[in-house]
Write a protein that holds these residues in place. Sequence first.
Motif: not given
Length: 206
Positions: A30-34, A90-97, A136-139
């Motif tokens: 898993l990416p770390m964001s998940c 996707l570990s360094g940032m989320t999909a939205n980021q 649609v982006t959001q942090d």
Amino acid sequence: MIGRLRGTLLEKQPPEILLEVNGVGYEIKLPMSCFYELGDVDKEVIIYTHFVVREDAQLLYGFNNKMERLMFRELIKVNGVGPKLGLAILSGMTANQFAHCVEHDDINSLIKLPGVGKKTAERLLVEMRDRLKNWVTQDLFTPEADKAQLQGYGNTASNAIEEAEEALVGLGYKPAQVAKMIKQVAQPSMSCEEIIRLSLRATLQN
């Protein structure tokens, strides 16, 4: 194609988990964001998966929702971006980021990610721009998310640091860089996941 798994979370070793489904244990990266959003060990979880078959291995990549998986699938379509680099991004940032970076041509944030040089970052911005027009982006790293309790493994602080170092090196960061990242954020009471989370965030902010 294995697209979704529902089962008991047996082990958590960033960035990999072991998920038991009807007596079968699935190793999933898993990416770390998940990874941060997973519940405790022995709890039931639902993971959306992407199955990769190579000559030498069959690999499962997992995500907490379909949107994260969709972003991963779009990333690995980019020339020069394979599953390993997609996982690191996707570990360094989320999909939205990431979508926010593409929307605002933020090449500086992208080149801070492991394995992403200037040419790769430019290619990502160009090739992903049209694909993410309606995203649609959001942090997702909100203050509320920061306040959520991060679950550790009951390890000592030294073991948490060692596991964090191993996970970050596995994502593509150099050992010397990892040591510096962790030194900036690590505290004795932190879990492995919390050290990784804060290290990745500090890297993007520097």
